[in-house]
Scaffold this motif. Structure first.
Motif, short mmCIF file in Angstrom:
data_model
loop_
_atom_site.label_atom_id
_atom_site.label_comp_id
_atom_site.label_asym_id
_atom_site.label_seq_id
_atom_site.Cartn_x
_atom_site.Cartn_y
_atom_site.Cartn_z
N ALA A 91 0.83 -1.21 0.00
CA ALA A 91 0.00 0.00 0.00
C ALA A 91 0.86 1.26 0.00
O ALA A 91 0.51 2.26 -0.62
N GLU A 94 2.06 1.75 -3.44
CA GLU A 94 0.95 2.15 -4.31
C GLU A 94 0.56 3.60 -4.09
O GLU A 94 0.01 4.25 -4.97
N LEU A 96 -1.55 5.08 -1.52
CA LEU A 96 -2.92 5.41 -1.12
C LEU A 96 -2.93 6.65 -0.22
O LEU A 96 -2.11 6.78 0.69
N HIS A 103 -3.39 4.08 6.90
CA HIS A 103 -2.50 3.24 7.70
C HIS A 103 -2.94 3.19 9.16
O HIS A 103 -2.77 2.17 9.83
N PRO A 227 -5.59 -3.21 -1.21
CA PRO A 227 -4.89 -3.65 0.00
C PRO A 227 -5.85 -3.99 1.14
O PRO A 227 -5.56 -4.89 1.94
#
Length: 616
Positions: A91, A94, A96, A103, A227
């Motif tokens: 993640a 990626e 996000l 998180h 994710p």
């Protein structure tokens, strides 16, 4: 090593809370903090798994929050922590955003899962169950600006929370039965309370594991980021439903009916959701249906007492399904679509990513020697020992797994069309049609690790080699797969895959929308509930109107009584005044002079004679 046990829960919880509360100020450092916390959690999980500590903390009662690491926990705790770390690394690569909120929620969710795995008492389990449900809703609806995400999160939350009521019923029955808070004591409940506990545990486990008839919430949950799907539906939320049934397997078996019920529901889910998976044209929907189908084998294992096979299936499925969901996320980002026609031949465009996907799909298909082949056969061996009919149903579910896995492989590794071949050969690359050329290297690292795990973790179920694992989780008496059983399942998988590559997969129209399970739930539960609510609301309005009308009537009666009270008051006042006046007159006659008395007597006498004369 109590510190390691507390750290495996406290570290992700603390980091998650910090990120959620101070995210705006530490957005730039959110990913680094998250990965660091996840890495430390993995270290703590491995340490706790080796040391097997236990601790009791005051919660509701002096020792209400019991936590411990036993054989089952020692396997699943590092599995959860490892998958969390790999998913968060993916993640982060990626990108996000907002990173702090994403998180933070993922870490808080992780803390709830690790608390679930280590809980040995009902208060600790219920607390973790609550946090897991709330954070999963927030994660599924992470992109709340999109129209579909919030309704999807609400459906998933409502369905799982409805099933969770079973856990509260079980807790209430345990307390009434006088067996305290310990999970290990629940199977000792007496009389009808044991059946209430078994029913509640079964309901909660089936709902969280997306088994029939609750499976449709998993379809809605696919609206979350990839994710999120990779974590919630591999080693975390859905897996926790299967874990609960494995953990409380003695309760299911002691009831006499809950075990067989769980086994048959698991087998039915493996078949029905396998058919749903075959029909899907959306990759994430196919993976979602296959998740429920694969968890069906875990539920089957819990119902027949196959703890070793069910645990091996949980671990192998966690690695395999996390890998497949993450690869689906890579392709969704690169191509902008998760529809299978748009993903045709995509494995050839990114060979490394495609190779990891191939390993995951082959493991999911149950081909030897990959992990899910061995884990699934360990469950089927126990099913054959319990019931040949159950074994046949399990084989059917395994055959369907090979079919939907072959469908994915056939699509993503299909040869490109002539135009696409010409484009690639001449160096033309239309990003709108073919996607971006590059996949960030940091994204591929978690995929490679998970692919290796999908191949190797099957060692937990290798006949004759898995004895230490069986001893650790106290499952030495479970039957092991024979060579012929392993060969039979492998042959079935190979035949099904060959058939799919040659003939394709059949299309079941009814299965395209998950056999209308959500519509059925709306018809059977939601609409009657709303109609009941409307009837009760009208009744409430009528009751409220009656109460208001009675109030107004009482006001009028009170006003009339007030007028009467004033009239009576005035009358009594007049009588009192007249009496007082007569009293004054009477006092005036009391002069004390004898002449006055004689005069009065003479007047009375004369008046009496006059009256007598008149009357006569």
């Amino acid at each position: 090593m109590t510190a390691a046990l507390l750290a495996v829960i406290g570290l992700p919880a603390l980091a998650g809370v910090v990120l959620l509360l101070a995210g705006h100020y530490i957005e730039h450092a959110a990913r680094a903090l998250s990965i660091t916390a996840a890495a430390l959690t993995l270290v703590a999980a491995v340490t706790a798994a080796v040391a097997a500590p236990a601790v009791s903390l005051p919660f509701i009662s002096p020792d209400g929050a019991g936590l411990a690491v036993d054989g089952l926990t020692a396997v699943l705790l590092p599995t959860v922590a490892a998958v969390v770390l790999l998913v968060l690394v993916f993640a982060s690569a990626e990108g996000l955003r907002p990173a702090a909120r994403f998180h933070g929620l993922m870490l808080l969710f992780t803390a709830a899962v690790t608390l679930t795995v280590t809980a040995t008492s009902l208060p600790a389990l219920l607390a973790s169950w609550e946090i897991m449900g709330a954070t999963s809703y927030a994660l599924i609806g992470f992109r709340w600006q999109e129209a579909r995400t919030m309704p999807a999160g609400l459906v998933a939350f409502a369905v799982t929370r409805t099933a969770d009521l079973g856990l509260y019923a079980a807790a209430g029955a345990a307390v009434i039965a006088g067996h305290g808070w310990r999970l290990a004591d629940l199977a000792d409940a007496d009389g009808p309370w044991l059946h209430v506990i078994a029913a509640g545990v079964l309901l909660a486990g089936l709902g969280k594991a997306a088994q029939l008839p609750f499976s449709f919430w998993l379809s809605r949950a696919m609206e979350g980021p990839s994710p999120v799907s990779a974590l919630l539906h591999s080693a975390a939320m859905v897996a926790m439903g299967g874990y609960l049934l494995l953990r409380l397997e003695p309760v299911l078996l002691a009831s006499g009916w809950a075990g067989p019920t769980a086994a048959w529901i698991g087998a039915a889910t493996a078949i029905v959701l396998g058919i749903v998976a075959i029909t899907q044209t959306d990759l994430k929907q196919l993976l979602a249906a296959s998740t429920a189908a694969q968890l069906g084998f875990v539920v089957l294992a819990a119902g027949i007492g196959a703890t070793a096979g069910g645990t091996a299936q949980l671990v192998a499925h966690a690695a395999t399904k996390a890998l497949l969901f993450l690869v689906a996320g890579v392709w969704l980002t690169a191509v902008g679509s998760k529809q299978l026609p748009a993903l045709r031949g995509i494995g050839r465009r990114w060979p490394l990513v495609g190779a990891t996907f191939l390993l995951g799909a082959v493991s999911l298909a149950g081909l030897p020697p990959l992990s899910l082949w061995l884990a699934k056969d360990a469950i089927l061996a126990a099913a054959l020992h319990a019931s040949p009919a159950l074994y046949a149903a399990g084989l059917m579910g395994a055959g369907l797994a090979a079919a939907y896995s072959a469908k994915m492989i056939a699509v993503v590794w299909a040869k490109p069309g002539l135009q696409e071949q010409a484009d690639i050969k001449q160096g033309r690359w239309d990003t709108e049609r073919h996607g971006t050329r590059q996949v960030p290297p940091a994204v591929t690292v978690p995929l490679i690790v998970l692919a290796v795990a999908a191949v190797l973790v099957g060692v937990l179920a290798v006949p004759g080699v898995s004895e230490p694992f069986r001893t650790m989780i106290q499952a030495q008496t479970e039957p092991e797969s024979t060579v012929w059983e392993l060969v039979a399942s492998a042959v079935i998988a190979i035949m099904v895959i060959t058939l799919v590559f040659r003939r394709g997969t059949p299309h079941f129209t009814a299965a395209a929308d998950w056999f209308g399970l959500e519509r059925a739930a709306q018809a059977v539960v939601v609409r009657p509930m709303f109609r009941s609510a409307e009837v009760l609301a009208r009744l409430d309005d009528q009751l409220n109107a009656a109460i208001l009308d009675s109030g107004r009537l009482l006001d009028r009666v009170a006003a009339g009584m007030d007028v009467l009270d004033h009239a009576v008051g005035r009358t009594l006042g007049a009588i009192t005044a007249g009496t007082a006046a007569l009293g004054l007159l009477a006092r005036r006659a009391q002069t004390g002079a004898i002449a006055d008395y004689y005069a009065a007597a003479a007047i009375v006498t004369v008046a009496a004679f006059a009256l007598l004369i008149v009357v006569r």
